[in-house]
Scaffold this active site. Sequence first.
Site, PDB file in Angstrom:
ATOM      1  N   ARG A 155       4.189  -3.792   4.232  1.00  0.00           N
ATOM      2  CA  ARG A 155       3.428  -5.019   4.029  1.00  0.00           C
ATOM      3  C   ARG A 155       3.948  -6.104   4.955  1.00  0.00           C
ATOM      4  O   ARG A 155       5.172  -6.251   5.087  1.00  0.00           O
ATOM      5  CB  ARG A 155       3.597  -5.506   2.595  1.00  0.00           C
ATOM      6  CG  ARG A 155       2.618  -4.882   1.662  1.00  0.00           C
ATOM      7  CD  ARG A 155       2.864  -5.330   0.261  1.00  0.00           C
ATOM      8  NE  ARG A 155       3.968  -4.613  -0.339  1.00  0.00           N
ATOM      9  CZ  ARG A 155       4.342  -4.765  -1.612  1.00  0.00           C
ATOM     10  NH1 ARG A 155       3.705  -5.623  -2.385  1.00  0.00           N
ATOM     11  NH2 ARG A 155       5.333  -4.097  -2.105  1.00  0.00           N
ATOM     12  N   LYS A 208      -2.971   7.682   4.125  1.00  0.00           N
ATOM     13  CA  LYS A 208      -2.807   6.272   4.486  1.00  0.00           C
ATOM     14  C   LYS A 208      -4.058   5.478   4.109  1.00  0.00           C
ATOM     15  O   LYS A 208      -3.988   4.402   3.494  1.00  0.00           O
ATOM     16  CB  LYS A 208      -2.515   6.168   5.996  1.00  0.00           C
ATOM     17  CG  LYS A 208      -2.668   4.794   6.582  1.00  0.00           C
ATOM     18  CD  LYS A 208      -1.641   3.826   6.016  1.00  0.00           C
ATOM     19  CE  LYS A 208      -2.052   2.401   6.254  1.00  0.00           C
ATOM     20  NZ  LYS A 208      -1.064   1.557   6.810  1.00  0.00           N
ATOM     21  N   PHE A 253       0.760  -5.478  -8.107  1.00  0.00           N
ATOM     22  CA  PHE A 253      -0.476  -5.641  -7.343  1.00  0.00           C
ATOM     23  C   PHE A 253      -1.631  -6.009  -8.271  1.00  0.00           C
ATOM     24  O   PHE A 253      -2.710  -5.423  -8.229  1.00  0.00           O
ATOM     25  CB  PHE A 253      -0.784  -4.336  -6.585  1.00  0.00           C
ATOM     26  CG  PHE A 253      -1.072  -4.584  -5.136  1.00  0.00           C
ATOM     27  CD1 PHE A 253      -0.059  -4.961  -4.268  1.00  0.00           C
ATOM     28  CD2 PHE A 253      -2.356  -4.480  -4.624  1.00  0.00           C
ATOM     29  CE1 PHE A 253      -0.316  -5.223  -2.931  1.00  0.00           C
ATOM     30  CE2 PHE A 253      -2.632  -4.743  -3.291  1.00  0.00           C
ATOM     31  CZ  PHE A 253      -1.596  -5.107  -2.454  1.00  0.00           C
ATOM     32  N   CYS A 264      -5.383  -5.201   7.540  1.00  0.00           N
ATOM     33  CA  CYS A 264      -5.388  -3.785   7.129  1.00  0.00           C
ATOM     34  C   CYS A 264      -6.468  -3.430   6.118  1.00  0.00           C
ATOM     35  O   CYS A 264      -7.314  -2.581   6.390  1.00  0.00           O
ATOM     36  CB  CYS A 264      -4.019  -3.421   6.568  1.00  0.00           C
ATOM     37  SG  CYS A 264      -2.713  -3.764   7.734  1.00  0.00           S
TER      38      CYS A 264
END
Length: 460
Positions: A155, A208, A253, A264
């Site tokens: 991050r 990913k 989160f 991203c």
Amino acid sequence: MSVKVTIVGTGYVGLTTAVCLADLGHDVVAVDVNAEKIARLSAGDPVIHETGLKRLLVANLASGRLTFSNQMSDAVRRADLVMIAVGTPPQADGHVDLTFVEEAADDIAPHLAGFTVVCVKSTVPAGTNRRVGELIAYANPRADFALLSNPEFLREGRAIEEFMNPERVVLGAEDPRALAVGRAVYEPLTKRGRPLLTTSIESAEVAKYAANTFLAARLALLNEFADICEQVGGDIEEVVGVLSADSRIGPHFLEPGPGFGGSCFPKDVGAVAYLCEGLGDAGGLIRTILPSNARRQQRLARRILEVCAVEPRQLRIGALGLTFKADTDDVRDSPAIAVIEHLKRAGAHILAYDPAGMANARQAVTAIDFAGDAYEAAAGAHAVVVLTEWQEFRALDLAKLRAAASGPDLFDFRNVLDRQAVERAGFILHRTGAASPSRRHDRVAVAAQPRSRQRSRARS
Ligand code: UGA
């Protein structure tokens, strides 16, 4: 064992990886075509804003384990492992432009000497590593190399800390020699107990995208519940408390806000959605994530316009926060800017301040004014809006902020301010995921409607 690593690309991922691998004891050369950038990096200027980066950069330049170069040939010839970490810019339809990855493969190919592992570090669609392999084999049929996919999960703002303490390292390979080099590179971390997962090349590539898509979907869903609370009552913070007590959901989160942004999530979710379109009926849910996120930003802008009840062209907004999250200077796809753009389109005048993102925002946004600090941004504003969760905003002198603003409304879209303190300072607080005080009566009326309709249907 020290591995000779060459990294192609000194953007955010390439630079962080180069500095951290050197710090783990490897012999690293980072290559970039941009000579001015190479000069700055060689002089210890990190170029980007990232916590802890400068210290590691300077220390590893001094140790001699890290060098920067614009000479591809020497850098590749010496390497046991070449990592491609170049940009993969999104196109308007969502698909990923792989030109830089393919160019890197072409540039590397002629200089490969002895057995070398070639690894794509950039986030790329499944099949890209193999495509890189084909390009290299075509350009240099005698090259002795093996492919490794090694996606990153860092991050911005915490990249160094997360590189050194990863929740997992992922290595996708089918040639055991590639896996052996990958294991050697991450050995300093696995020796400390950090998990290393091995997969096929395609699984690593897909994983990913899956990770970023899961996280983005989680935020989109959370913010849809914040929307619901804002309209029918309830408080998203209390709802989050209940959700996070469920170990299947977990506490991380789950911060509601103006939606996700950055370089991203929007790009990667867009790329998966684009991929799904080409796969017929795949990804029905995935395709709704970006529209949901965009609606959130539109709704928050509308909320400001409705509460303020000032003719939009007369409306003055003090905007606090421009970056896509705190602790970065990055404004790419920033939800703060998306909300500002909606307000601007309605005719509002924006005076904005951000602790680190001003220079980038000046390039990215037009037709707004910039202030020197939060109080200046609030000066004369009908409403003040917190759009990024900067620590600096938590420590504001709220009485001073209130004295600067001309109207009483304060929108805390990141829920960073202390509720009582804001109200004590004389503001009317409008929080993310909670109904605005002035609208509580409407909420009761709205909530009552369906039941009475149901009853009358039953009677007829
Ligand atoms: C994201 C992923 O979290 C990383 O794992 C991944 O490696 C990286 O993308 C990448 O693909 O390179 P990053 O873009 O740096 O990292 O940002 P995040 O911290 O994930 O935040 C993304 C957005 O979600 C921000 O706008 C942030 O404000 C928002 N967010 C995050 C929330 O609104 N609420 C939260 O609880 C968390």
